[in-house]
Scaffold this motif. Sequence first.
Motif: not given
Length: 334
Positions: A319-334
Amino acid sequence: MSGAVAVVVAAGRGTRLGGAVPKAFVPIDGRPLVERSVEALLACPEVAARPFVRVATIAAVLDAVRRHGAAVPVIPVPDTVKQDDGRGFVAGTLDRASLRLAQTPQGARRALLLDALRKAAADGIDVTDEAQALERAGFPVAAVAGDPGNVKITTPRDRDEAERRISGEAHDLLRIGHGYDIHRFGGGRPLILGGVLFDGEPGLSGHSDADVVLHAAMDAVLGAAGLPDIGHRFPPGDPRFAGASSSVLAREVVAEVTFRGCAVVNLDLTLLAERPRIGPRVEAMRSAVAACFGIPAARVGLKATTHEGLGALGRGEGIACHAIALLRWRRDAS
């Protein structure tokens, strides 16, 4: 911290905030305050608050409770503090160097907290937070570094500021990651896909529990955050991860990306398999995956397809699996 339990206090009316519904259910950018608080706690792998608390703050509190018995996150007082004489005049200026503003979540060992609350009730004292009850009972309370962004929603102005803050997140960076994983059948273990057990189906071979769905999802999230894949984070040769639950590993991944200023927005998963047929279990899988990554089930897409008899997957060898993730990244994060 094993056995840590989070209690979200949400029964008050919040009269200072005003409005027709209790404060916990007042919507901020379309979502109730209590939902945001619970979501923040679920993102910490050591649990099951405030709507803007970070995982690092929760982890610091739990670590201090483990070492000292009780803890409260605090931040320095930025302004000069005057003492009122009760008649409308200044009685003096307090030394702010020793003053701290208390935040939540606060933590304590269960026996200590219950003892402290009982003593306060018996004395007729209406404490303003758990730390005060513990202090009165003579229990030491460790102070850990809080977060100025961990704001409390008390007044309409607080609510409006929270709305502006969340709306501003729309201007943060969005990052996309792709993950892929494949496992062959074998290993004499049960089949687990997306955190859900498929009784009666042959299991997959692998070092951990071989949950191909969560493995692909973790790699997608790590990739979006610009971090090494799960093979680097959880090495297949490391005995600590032999038979490990991928649900637990996924929560560790979420804690890591959250600490780095990222938040999972949604996941889209495509399973490639001749068997099993996941149709009857799709909703259970979506809910389980969502719980692992600290997002609502509505933000998890899941579908399956076969390989039409082509190649190893088409022959039913794995069995195989493809995954796509969307992340929000804060501009002020290091």
